[in-house]
Design a protein around this motif. Structure first.
Motif, mmCIF file in Angstrom:
data_model
loop_
_atom_site.group_PDB
_atom_site.id
_atom_site.type_symbol
_atom_site.label_atom_id
_atom_site.label_comp_id
_atom_site.label_asym_id
_atom_site.label_seq_id
_atom_site.Cartn_x
_atom_site.Cartn_y
_atom_site.Cartn_z
ATOM 1 N N UNK A 1 18.261 -5.074 38.521
ATOM 2 C CA UNK A 1 16.928 -5.666 38.720
ATOM 3 C C UNK A 1 16.562 -6.698 37.657
ATOM 4 N N UNK A 2 17.362 -6.836 36.601
ATOM 5 C CA UNK A 2 16.995 -7.743 35.501
ATOM 6 C C UNK A 2 18.060 -8.787 35.175
ATOM 7 N N UNK A 3 19.311 -8.578 35.586
ATOM 8 C CA UNK A 3 20.367 -9.551 35.315
ATOM 9 C C UNK A 3 20.872 -10.122 36.639
ATOM 10 N N UNK A 4 20.715 -11.429 36.882
ATOM 11 C CA UNK A 4 21.109 -12.021 38.167
ATOM 12 C C UNK A 4 22.583 -11.871 38.508
ATOM 13 N N UNK A 5 23.473 -11.762 37.494
ATOM 14 C CA UNK A 5 24.914 -11.739 37.741
ATOM 15 C C UNK A 5 25.520 -10.352 37.562
ATOM 16 N N UNK A 6 24.702 -9.328 37.470
ATOM 17 C CA UNK A 6 25.202 -7.968 37.216
ATOM 18 C C UNK A 6 24.941 -7.079 38.430
#
Length: 541
Positions: A450-455
């Motif tokens: 929910x906080x890292x676009x690439x994770x």
């Protein structure tokens, strides 16, 4: 020469030549009579013979023992201590010449300095302009907190009674505050699911007296619970889907009778197990929320709350094979024979009317809640169902178990299934942007951070939780976490949207593990959004 006969044992060993032979029993009549009267042989006891050891006596005669001692050594102890102490210091006197040199004004060659600045002015201005236009530090924020580079297991939660029945964790969910984790117990592999009792358990991780093997609340459920979802804003409400096809809503603040809403068994109820349940905002009644459920009977149903504690069907959809749009980029498939049981669903974070479903036939389908075409043939029930499928994506080699729409890009979503692969799709093209073979067994769940676009994270049938950072690699996981030593499958995952460093995972051994992620997986890097845009714009068709 003469040959002398060997004497008998009872004869003497030798005699001199010419000496008469001793008398024998044969020659002496008296002796012959005595032998004949007493017998030939008789028992007799000879006395023992003692032999003195000359060696031992001779040896002891040659041994002597002697001792010696040195004279006593005299010792003396003495101590000495000084009784006076004195400190002395020496300081040189300051030179008058040094003071004068220090106080003299520094001589500066202003003419030479001006000449130097004029020579380098153009080069310095050019570099400053270049730096001003650079995007090297776009999105960079100084972080003064300590960086934690490791992923840690904070809690290992379980309910021993459920484990004794060999029940598995089928779903996990965080509540609205992010402090309570709930899990459902049931079966996903074998057994008499319909009649076996199961449980819903909750733990408050902020509670001081947390007992990992003693849940704060245990709800007995007569049928296997397949999925769970906490209410998005009311922390005590939790919805569950059952193997029987029913939906139930529990209020965890009511310990006596927590069931507050249920569908019951009606003509509208699912006829297959419910594999996912979601809360939807009710646009007409802000205080009420609607529930969405999906099942392997191919239906996607939306339920509304009634006053009598009943969930009534508001609207619904059905995935019908003949009504799924064909794509010229896909191989010819027998759509009439393809399974259409729905196993998972994910709504777009950018358009509330767009959602993606995964089906047992291996396909992911883009659907619209605004679709008006009726599902054919018309299923029975109180509400006519519609056909929402608009676009089919390139399939997996087996049933799809999980789909997840990106919270940072309107066109990206992930899917995984029994072929052990994760596909990253763009909603604008049929072929995946990439496909990763993560497991030789099934993949049961995939979800975006929910906080890292690439994770994103994926749960494997080999007992591992894989964490991916696409900024580092698109070929292999950044970290693989061993959920259990017995290699039992990990069935479910959920990120905590409030405490963003927490990730919960449930497995077939009946255990829920709460992982604390390292700062690498929670802090967005520079140009990460542009990297995501670049990834989404690749053309594969």
């Amino acid at each position: 020469g003469d040959v002398t006969a060997r004497p008998f044992p009872w004869e003497p060993e030798a005699r001199a030549v010419g000496e008469p032979r001793a008398a024998t029993a044969g020659s002496d009549p008296r002796a012959r009579r005595a032998l004949s009267g007493a017998g030939m042989f008789a028992d007799s006891t000879a006395p023992g013979a003692d032999v003195q050891s000359l060696w031992r006596s001779a040896r002891s005669a040659r041994c002597e023992s002697k001792t010696c001692q040195t004279g006593k050594i005299s010792t003396t102890e003495a101590a000495a201590q000084s009784h006076t102490a004195r400190d002395a210091a020496v300081q040189t006197e300051q030179s008058k010449d040094a003071v004068q040199d220090f106080q003299q004004e520094v001589q500066v060659d202003y003419t030479g300095l001006l000449s130097f600045l004029q020579r380098v002015e153009d080069a310095v201005i050019k570099e400053l302009n270049k730096n001003w236009k650079s995007h090297a530090f776009d999105g960079f924020e100084v972080n003064w907190t300590d960086q934690d580079e490791r992923v840690l297991c904070l809690h290992t939660l379980s309910y021993p009674e459920a484990q004794n029945q060999n029940l598995q964790v089928t779903s996990v969910s965080w509540n609205a505050t992010g402090s309570v984790i709930a899990c459902s117990y049931g079966r996903l592999d074998h057994g008499d699911w319909s009649t076996e009792r199961s449980y819903v358990c909750t733990w408050n991780l902020d509670r001081r007296g947390l007992n990992p093997q003693h849940p704060d609340l245990v709800v007995d459920v007569p049928s296997s619970v397949m999925c769970l979802a906490f209410h998005p804003s009311q922390p005590s409400l939790i919805a569950g889907g059952l193997f029987s096809g029913e939906l139930v809503v529990w209020d965890t603040s009511r310990t006596e009778d927590p069931v507050i809403l249920r569908t019951g068994m009606t003509d509208d109820t699912h006829t297959d197990p419910v594999y996912q349940v979601n809360w939807l905002p009710d646009t007409k009644h802000r205080n009420h929320a609607r529930l969405l459920s999906v099942a392997t009977d191919g239906k996607i149903l939306v339920w509304r709350e009634e006053r009598d504690g009943r969930l009534a069907l508001a609207e619904g959809f059905a995935i019908v094979a003949q009504q799924v749009p064909r794509s010229t980029h896909l191989k010819k498939v027998a759509w009439g024979e393809a399974a259409v049981g729905v196993t998972s669903l994910s709504f777009s974070h950018f358009d509330a009317d767009v959602f993606v479903v995964g089906v047992e036939g291996g396909y992911s389908l883009r659907c619209s809640a605004l679709a008006q075409a009726a599902a054919l043939p018309r299923p029975g029930g109180s509400v006519p169902l519609r056909a929402p499928a608009q676009f089919a994506f390139s399939p997996h080699a087996g049933p799809v178990y999980s789909v997840s729409c990106s919270p940072f890009h309107r066109n990206l979503f992930l899917s995984c299934g029994t072929d052990g692969q994760v596909h990253l799709h763009s909603m604008l093209q049929t072929q995946p942007l990439f496909a990763l073979q993560l497991s030789k067994k099934y993949l049961f769940c995939v979800c975006w951070s929910p906080v890292r676009p690439l994770v994103f994270a994926a749960a494997s049938g080999e007992g591992e939780v894989h964490l991916f950072d696409l900024a580092r690699s698109k070929q292999k996981p950044t970290v693989s976490l061993k959920q259990s030593m017995s290699d039992c499958p990990v069935y479910c995952l959920e990120f905590n949207t409030k405490h963003t460093r927490l990730l919960a995972a449930g497995d077939a051994a009946g255990t829920v593990k709460v992982w604390q992620l390292s700062s690498d997986f929670t802090e967005q890097g520079p140009r990460e959004m542009s990297h995501l845009e670049q990834l989404a714009s690749e053309v594969m068709d």
